[in-house]
Each structure stands twice: as C-alpha cells, then as structure tokens.
Write a protein that holds these residues in place. Structure first.
Motif, PDB file in Angstrom:
ATOM      1  N   ASP A 154      34.776  53.801  35.983  1.00  0.00           N
ATOM      2  CA  ASP A 154      34.130  53.792  34.668  1.00  0.00           C
ATOM      3  C   ASP A 154      34.446  52.478  33.968  1.00  0.00           C
ATOM      4  N   HIS A 155      33.875  52.288  32.790  1.00  0.00           N
ATOM      5  CA  HIS A 155      34.056  50.999  32.116  1.00  0.00           C
ATOM      6  C   HIS A 155      35.478  50.814  31.601  1.00  0.00           C
ATOM      7  N   HIS A 156      36.160  51.915  31.309  1.00  0.00           N
ATOM      8  CA  HIS A 156      37.557  51.797  30.877  1.00  0.00           C
ATOM      9  C   HIS A 156      38.409  51.201  32.001  1.00  0.00           C
ATOM     10  N   GLU A 157      38.210  51.708  33.214  1.00  0.00           N
ATOM     11  CA  GLU A 157      38.963  51.182  34.353  1.00  0.00           C
ATOM     12  C   GLU A 157      38.578  49.729  34.633  1.00  0.00           C
ATOM     13  N   MET A 158      37.283  49.423  34.528  1.00  0.00           N
ATOM     14  CA  MET A 158      36.849  48.048  34.754  1.00  0.00           C
ATOM     15  C   MET A 158      37.571  47.087  33.819  1.00  0.00           C
ATOM     16  N   ILE A 159      37.572  47.395  32.545  1.00  0.00           N
ATOM     17  CA  ILE A 159      38.188  46.501  31.570  1.00  0.00           C
ATOM     18  C   ILE A 159      39.693  46.406  31.798  1.00  0.00           C
ATOM     19  N   ARG A 160      40.348  47.547  32.021  1.00  0.00           N
ATOM     20  CA  ARG A 160      41.804  47.559  32.195  1.00  0.00           C
ATOM     21  C   ARG A 160      42.238  46.731  33.411  1.00  0.00           C
ATOM     22  N   LEU A 161      41.579  46.938  34.538  1.00  0.00           N
ATOM     23  CA  LEU A 161      41.978  46.237  35.759  1.00  0.00           C
ATOM     24  C   LEU A 161      41.548  44.774  35.754  1.00  0.00           C
ATOM     25  N   GLU A 162      40.395  44.488  35.173  1.00  0.00           N
ATOM     26  CA  GLU A 162      39.965  43.089  35.084  1.00  0.00           C
ATOM     27  C   GLU A 162      40.907  42.282  34.179  1.00  0.00           C
ATOM     28  N   MET A 163      41.403  42.902  33.114  1.00  0.00           N
ATOM     29  CA  MET A 163      42.312  42.206  32.203  1.00  0.00           C
ATOM     30  C   MET A 163      43.653  41.893  32.863  1.00  0.00           C
ATOM     31  N   GLN A 164      43.975  42.576  33.964  1.00  0.00           N
ATOM     32  CA  GLN A 164      45.211  42.307  34.685  1.00  0.00           C
ATOM     33  C   GLN A 164      45.084  41.116  35.627  1.00  0.00           C
ATOM     34  N   LEU A 165      43.858  40.656  35.853  1.00  0.00           N
ATOM     35  CA  LEU A 165      43.622  39.518  36.741  1.00  0.00           C
ATOM     36  C   LEU A 165      43.801  38.197  36.006  1.00  0.00           C
ATOM     37  N   PRO A 166      44.128  37.115  36.727  1.00  0.00           N
ATOM     38  CA  PRO A 166      44.152  35.792  36.091  1.00  0.00           C
ATOM     39  C   PRO A 166      42.808  35.482  35.450  1.00  0.00           C
ATOM     40  N   GLU A 167      42.822  34.728  34.377  1.00  0.00           N
ATOM     41  CA  GLU A 167      41.591  34.472  33.631  1.00  0.00           C
ATOM     42  C   GLU A 167      40.520  33.821  34.491  1.00  0.00           C
ATOM     43  N   ASP A 168      40.924  32.972  35.444  1.00  0.00           N
ATOM     44  CA  ASP A 168      39.933  32.281  36.263  1.00  0.00           C
ATOM     45  C   ASP A 168      39.385  33.146  37.397  1.00  0.00           C
ATOM     46  N   GLU A 169      39.821  34.412  37.479  1.00  0.00           N
ATOM     47  CA  GLU A 169      39.267  35.348  38.447  1.00  0.00           C
ATOM     48  C   GLU A 169      38.544  36.505  37.766  1.00  0.00           C
ATOM     49  N   ARG A 170      38.781  36.663  36.500  1.00  0.00           N
ATOM     50  CA  ARG A 170      38.297  37.805  35.727  1.00  0.00           C
ATOM     51  C   ARG A 170      36.784  37.706  35.477  1.00  0.00           C
ATOM     52  N   ILE A 171      36.113  38.865  35.442  1.00  0.00           N
ATOM     53  CA  ILE A 171      34.708  38.901  35.037  1.00  0.00           C
ATOM     54  C   ILE A 171      34.564  38.257  33.664  1.00  0.00           C
ATOM     55  N   GLN A 172      33.521  37.446  33.487  1.00  0.00           N
ATOM     56  CA  GLN A 172      33.294  36.752  32.216  1.00  0.00           C
ATOM     57  C   GLN A 172      32.224  37.415  31.357  1.00  0.00           C
ATOM     58  N   VAL A 173      31.168  37.889  32.002  1.00  0.00           N
ATOM     59  CA  VAL A 173      30.014  38.460  31.298  1.00  0.00           C
ATOM     60  C   VAL A 173      29.681  39.814  31.911  1.00  0.00           C
ATOM     61  N   VAL A 174      29.419  40.806  31.054  1.00  0.00           N
ATOM     62  CA  VAL A 174      29.066  42.136  31.535  1.00  0.00           C
ATOM     63  C   VAL A 174      27.723  42.551  30.941  1.00  0.00           C
ATOM     64  N   SER A 175      26.820  43.023  31.790  1.00  0.00           N
ATOM     65  CA  SER A 175      25.536  43.553  31.338  1.00  0.00           C
ATOM     66  C   SER A 175      25.632  45.067  31.181  1.00  0.00           C
ATOM     67  N   VAL A 176      25.190  45.566  30.023  1.00  0.00           N
ATOM     68  CA  VAL A 176      25.209  46.993  29.716  1.00  0.00           C
ATOM     69  C   VAL A 176      23.787  47.522  29.884  1.00  0.00           C
ATOM     70  N   LEU A 177      23.569  48.286  30.974  1.00  0.00           N
ATOM     71  CA  LEU A 177      22.230  48.730  31.353  1.00  0.00           C
ATOM     72  C   LEU A 177      22.129  50.259  31.362  1.00  0.00           C
ATOM     73  N   THR A 178      22.866  50.889  30.489  1.00  0.00           N
ATOM     74  CA  THR A 178      22.985  52.349  30.445  1.00  0.00           C
ATOM     75  C   THR A 178      22.027  52.948  29.419  1.00  0.00           C
ATOM     76  N   PRO A 179      21.904  54.290  29.361  1.00  0.00           N
ATOM     77  CA  PRO A 179      21.152  54.899  28.261  1.00  0.00           C
ATOM     78  C   PRO A 179      21.722  54.516  26.895  1.00  0.00           C
ATOM     79  N   ASN A 180      20.911  54.642  25.872  1.00  0.00           N
ATOM     80  CA  ASN A 180      21.215  54.109  24.537  1.00  0.00           C
ATOM     81  C   ASN A 180      22.571  54.519  23.980  1.00  0.00           C
ATOM     82  N   PHE A 181      22.966  55.793  24.177  1.00  0.00           N
ATOM     83  CA  PHE A 181      24.171  56.288  23.513  1.00  0.00           C
ATOM     84  C   PHE A 181      25.444  55.631  24.025  1.00  0.00           C
TER      85      PHE A 181
END
Length: 377
Positions: A63-90
């Motif tokens: 889920d997105h909580h796990e994505m953010i938590r684990l990505e934040m543990q990576l070095p900045e030069d390996e971490r995801i920079q941009v995320v596209s939110v393509l889910t239903p409106n809510f």
C-alpha cells in the motif's frame, strides 16, 4: 547511473486505461524510470502485473503507507522522486497529502480532492513541501490548445466577449436507467466520487480549460443540474452559466447521458475582432474566424505556431498527435520542474487548478440545490 527521474505509481494496474496512458506518457521523452508501485490493493495482483509489464517486483509495495515508509529509508539518490496518483477520487487527497508531507513530488488525477476544504489543506501542505505538484488536466497538453492560449494572450481575437465550453459523453446512459446497474459504478457513489459525478468528472475539465486558454477567472456561476432519478444523488448532466470580470460571459455544458456521444469536448472563445475554436475529437485543428477573412485552420508543427505549442509537438506537420502525446507533454513539463530546468507557465496544470476546480464543483452543486441561483466563486 541513470539520470532518469525515479517514478512511482499508485493505481493504474490491470486493464486500466488511465494506467496505460500515464505509462506511455512517462516514456515519451526518456525522462522517467518506473521504479516502484502499488498497482492494485491486492499485493500479489500488483506483483503479477509488474511481471507482466516487465519491471522488478522488489519495490512493488502492499500500500502507499509501505511505499512511503520503505522509500524514505533509502538513500536520497535511490529514492522515488515523483509519484503518480491514479486511484479513484476518494484516495487522491490522503495519498497526495502523505506524499507531499514526505517530500515526494506528485502527479495527480483529477478532481484533486473530494472537497474544497481538502483542496485548501493540500495547497497549504504543498507550499511548505517544496515539491512539484501537477494535476492531469490532460487536454492542456495538446499543441493546438497551447497555441490557442498564446494567441488569446497576444490579442489576436481582441477583448473576450463570450466563452462556450461543451463536454458531452454518453457512457453512463446504458447504466443510469437500470436501478441495479447504477449501483455498480463508483462514479455514482458519493463516498468514492464526491458530491458530483458529471461536473466532478468532466465539467471540471471544461472549467479548467476555459480559464487556461482565456487567462480569465470565473467570478460567479449559476448551475442547473440533472440527476434523472430520485434514488440517484449524483448529477449526470448539467449547464452552468458563467460570469467573468467586465462584460464577458460564458456557458459550460456537460453531460454523461448525451446518447452515443463519445468524448465530444470543445471550446470556443469569441473576441471583439475574431474567435478561436478547438475540438478534442479533432485535436490537430485550431480554427480562427474573423469577419474580414475566410476561415483559417491552424495545425501543429508549423513555424507560425508559438514556442510552447512547438515544444509540445513531436512529429512533423501532417502526422496526427493525440491524447497520449498530450499527457506526455504534461509529464515533460513536470520533468523540467523536478530537474529545476526553465519551463513555461502552462506546461502542466498545478495546485491552483485543483483548488479552483474543487471550488467550482462545490459551488455548482450548491447553486443548483439552492434553486439555480448565482453563486460567487
């Protein structure tokens, strides 16, 4: 090491049309590398889809909580920079909020949030974050829409007197007349879609488009919406009268029950000395009308077009470009912003468009509910 922008995706898996659109758009200018994702609420389904499209599964998260938590543990030069939110409106607001709070740039589908209050909160978070935020009002990426915007700004048609925006679809017509079927689409569920179906889904495209091309802001509106059935809370059709500063006025017409229409989105702007018309189903033609000359048709790729129009043109004149190219131009503009490269205002819609769009949706619903009265924005 690759100099591509590390890109993540929330949603857009399986046979999602919007997912394909974003993946193709992100690949166009070789600016992004799909690095991590949550394609589906089911983790195994997400990983299966990742294997299907040929990307590693080690950064396919539950889920997105796990994505953010684990990505934040990576070095900045390996971490995801941009995320596209393509889910239903809510899900747009909670996902975009958490991403911005953790310093990720965001590309978000519209409408940006479920409410105007959420939009204002997200705007405040964005201002503190220093991240880039883009809203995918895709049609602003068409070269001839960008050309229309520049010609109006340059005074080619003179002072604006009238704006007419139409967005007609028929997709919900076979669904809305069946009491059981109309319970099956999330767009008719206010808990998932928000307070509006038609205005929230396509009417807001028209609203953003008319402000984009004219450079004007709508000051007040009067809405007349249609629900068809008493057990359906959501509008599926409507007309909104518009007032700008000065004498300029306009009308926005949107419908999801325009039987057999596909994606009939058009905008016409009438000035004192001429007018411009553009139609999404024929996006490579911009029509210029004046009283003293025959109809002129402008097309993409020619030297007479403006810099921003030409920058968004990928092929030589005579080679049609479409919705994938338009979305690709938005991703291209975001890439420039993320890399701190110069870019033109209008290369991608942003937070301001999302805030004004949510305000429009809520006030259109309120105008109708209050007896079709004028409501200030």
């Amino acid at each position: 090491m690759s100099n591509k922008i590390r890109w993540g995706v929330l949603g857009g898996g399986g046979d999602s049309l919007i997912g394909v659109l974003h993946r193709v758009a992100a690949s166009m200018f070789d600016a992004y590398q799909l690095t991590g994702a949550v394609f589906n609420p089911d983790h195994e389904t997400s990983k299966a889809f990742a294997r299907q499209i040929g990307i590693p599964t080690d950064r396919i998260y539950s889920d997105h909580h796990e994505m953010i938590r684990l990505e934040m543990q990576l070095p900045e030069d390996e971490r995801i920079q941009v995320v596209s939110v393509l889910t239903p409106n809510f899900l747009h607001f909670p996902m975009a909020k958490q991403l911005l709070e953790n310093g990720f740039s965001v590309i978000c589908e519209k409408p940006m949030t479920m409410t105007y209050a959420e939009a204002l909160e997200l705007e405040a978070i964005h201002q503190k974050s220093g991240a880039v935020f883009a809203l995918t009002h895709t049609y602003t990426g068409y070269p001839m829409v960008r050309q229309m915007k520049q010609m109006i700004a340059q005074g080619v048609i003179g002072e604006i007197q009238k704006v007419d925006v139409q967005y007609y679809q028929g997709w919900i017509n076979p669904i809305i007349h069946d009491p059981q079927l109309r319970k099956t689409t999330w767009r008719l569920d206010p808990e998932k879609s928000g307070i509006s179906c038609c205005m929230g889904d396509i009417g807001v495209h028209g609203y953003q488009m008319l402000e984009f091309v004219t450079g004007l802001e709508v000051k007040s509106i009067l809405a007349d919406l249609n629900h068809l059935y008493e057990d359906n809370q959501m509008d599926i059709d409507g007309t909104v009268l518009l007032r700008f500063d000065g004498a300029a006025k306009g009308v926005l017409r949107a419908s999801q029950i325009a039987t057999a229409e596909e994606n009939n989105f058009s905008v016409a702007v009438y000035g004192k000395s001429g007018s411009l018309k553009w139609e999404q189903e024929n996006p490579n033609y911009l029509y210029l009308l004046t009283e003293d000359k025959p109809l002129q048709t402008l097309k993409p790729g020619h030297s007479y077009n403006d810099k921003m129009s030409l920058d968004g043109t990928k092929l030589p004149p005579g080679h049609p470009e479409g919705i994938f190219d338009a979305m690709g131009n938005i991703y291209k503009g975001v890439a420039k912003a993320v890399r701190n490269q110069p870019y033109e205002a209008g290369e991608f819609p942003g937070m301001r468009d999302g805030v004004r769009g949510m305000h429009f949706i809520e006030e259109a619903v309120a105008s109708h509910a209050n007896g079709n009265v004028w409501t200030d924005l």
